[in-house]
Design an enzyme around this catalytic site. Sequence first.
Site, short mmCIF file in Angstrom:
data_model
loop_
_atom_site.label_atom_id
_atom_site.label_comp_id
_atom_site.label_asym_id
_atom_site.label_seq_id
_atom_site.Cartn_x
_atom_site.Cartn_y
_atom_site.Cartn_z
N LYS A 115 0.82 -1.22 0.00
CA LYS A 115 0.00 0.00 0.00
C LYS A 115 0.85 1.26 0.00
O LYS A 115 0.47 2.27 -0.58
CB LYS A 115 -0.95 0.01 1.19
CG LYS A 115 -2.08 -0.99 1.03
CD LYS A 115 -3.27 -0.68 1.90
CE LYS A 115 -4.40 -1.63 1.61
NZ LYS A 115 -5.50 -1.55 2.55
N LYS A 207 -4.83 -9.61 -7.25
CA LYS A 207 -6.03 -9.74 -6.43
C LYS A 207 -7.12 -8.79 -6.92
O LYS A 207 -6.81 -7.68 -7.33
CB LYS A 207 -5.60 -9.36 -5.01
CG LYS A 207 -6.55 -9.66 -3.92
CD LYS A 207 -5.95 -9.24 -2.59
CE LYS A 207 -5.88 -7.73 -2.44
NZ LYS A 207 -5.64 -7.25 -1.08
N LYS A 210 -10.38 -2.99 -4.60
CA LYS A 210 -11.15 -1.74 -4.70
C LYS A 210 -10.37 -0.67 -5.44
O LYS A 210 -10.95 0.23 -6.02
CB LYS A 210 -11.40 -1.18 -3.29
CG LYS A 210 -12.30 -2.02 -2.44
CD LYS A 210 -12.28 -1.55 -0.98
CE LYS A 210 -13.14 -2.47 -0.13
NZ LYS A 210 -13.10 -2.22 1.29
P1 TYM Z 1 -10.83 -5.00 3.47
O1 TYM Z 1 -11.79 -3.92 3.77
O2 TYM Z 1 -9.72 -4.72 2.50
O3 TYM Z 1 -11.60 -6.26 2.93
C1 TYM Z 1 -12.73 -6.78 3.62
C2 TYM Z 1 -12.71 -8.29 3.56
O4 TYM Z 1 -12.71 -8.74 2.21
C3 TYM Z 1 -11.63 -9.65 2.01
N1 TYM Z 1 -11.13 -9.50 0.63
C4 TYM Z 1 -11.03 -10.51 -0.24
N2 TYM Z 1 -11.33 -11.82 -0.13
C5 TYM Z 1 -11.12 -12.59 -1.23
N3 TYM Z 1 -10.64 -12.11 -2.41
C6 TYM Z 1 -10.33 -10.80 -2.55
N4 TYM Z 1 -9.87 -10.34 -3.71
C7 TYM Z 1 -10.52 -9.93 -1.43
N5 TYM Z 1 -10.31 -8.61 -1.22
C8 TYM Z 1 -10.68 -8.37 0.04
C9 TYM Z 1 -10.58 -9.25 3.02
O5 TYM Z 1 -9.69 -10.30 3.29
C10 TYM Z 1 -11.44 -8.89 4.21
O6 TYM Z 1 -11.79 -10.05 4.94
N6 TYM Z 1 -7.82 -5.03 7.46
C11 TYM Z 1 -9.12 -5.44 6.97
C12 TYM Z 1 -10.27 -4.85 7.75
C13 TYM Z 1 -10.21 -5.07 9.21
C14 TYM Z 1 -10.48 -6.27 9.91
C15 TYM Z 1 -10.35 -5.97 11.28
C16 TYM Z 1 -10.80 -7.56 9.49
C17 TYM Z 1 -9.94 -4.11 10.15
N7 TYM Z 1 -10.03 -4.66 11.40
C18 TYM Z 1 -10.55 -6.95 12.25
C19 TYM Z 1 -11.00 -8.54 10.47
C20 TYM Z 1 -10.87 -8.23 11.83
C21 TYM Z 1 -9.25 -4.97 5.53
O7 TYM Z 1 -8.59 -4.06 5.10
O8 TYM Z 1 -10.22 -5.59 4.83
#
Ligand code: TYM
Length: 345
Positions: A115, A207, A210
Amino acid sequence: MAAFKELVFSGVQPTGNLHLGNYLGAVRRFVALQEQYDCIYCVVDLHAITAELYQPELKSQIREVTAAFIAAGIDPKKHIIFNQSQVSGHAELAWIFNCVARLGWMNRMTQFKEKAGKDRENASLGLYAYPSLMAADILLYRATHVPVGEDQKQHLELTRDVAQKFNNDFAAPIAERGHADGFFPLTEPLIGGPAARVMSLRDGAKKMSKSDPSDFSRINLTDDGDAIAAKIRRAKTDPEALPSEEAGLAGRPEAENLVGIYAALSDRTKAEVLAEFGGAQFSAFKAALVDLSVDRLGPIGAEMKRLKADTTYIDGVLREGSERARAMADATIAEVKDIVGFVRG
Ligand code: TYM
């Protein structure tokens, strides 16, 4: 783990463009888990400002993720849906964890490197400390299970390291308070299924994300049927027919990705999908994938749009969820402060 009540926690960032990867890797699995566990699902708005500070659409994006949770089938009466910034314990515990986590641990975080890119000196301190806030999100509720996509695996390992170090460093006051198995649980990641890592529709090595500049790389949850169909038809493939067995997907990332998406959307394994479509050309398989995707995602997108427009309802869900979350968080914070040794006057 016996000493800890089973509890699921997970979070999704309100950074716009909620996509099929978020749905299949995370949100859809949140829905399934609510049958078996008490669940807390958080719109992690504090995380959302780590990469880009001023986002004029932030409020709308927070409401959109909330709407997606509900439209996908999470029941906000039975479980907790809230946004992180309404519960101050997240930021408080994150500070303490900033003092638990080591620089060396943070320096190994691959997502920070991705990032921050080349201009690392210009990345925010928040982006660097992000995994410490994520550990706080989970451990504030002493959650035992965390469903996420594959890309969050390293952050969950760090969460376990933070819990372990806190338990060790404060072993004496924790034991004095009667917590025989430590104060924080060593959280289990729940990662898996055929869509733990959904890839870009334009490039099977990247991947689905967004932030990809090409909207054709992802299916957004708000896309209508025509957009979903157009994106699947244009998805990159190779010239071969589909194999009949999973081993035949090796070295064919685009084929593997589309088969994984089909499997996840139809609640089947990749092997089962290939047993049906082995030998088929992509044109036929893509037509079936369009029908399935529009059938499964269309109603969710429509319901998301309807709910999102009802800001009174959405904000009410977040307010009520925050109140319930805050009661749990406050209890943890009070104990943590006492364990650390702060005086409460
Ligand atoms: P974030 O917002 O980027 O993504 C949300 C969830 O979607 C999953 N994800 C994917 N799964 C499969 N294929 C993909 N291409 C893909 N892109 C995203 C992510 O793995 C995630 O589960 N750091 C986290 C948010 C967070 C969090 C937490 C998660 C903050 N605190 C505590 C669990 C527990 C994040 O940026 O997810």
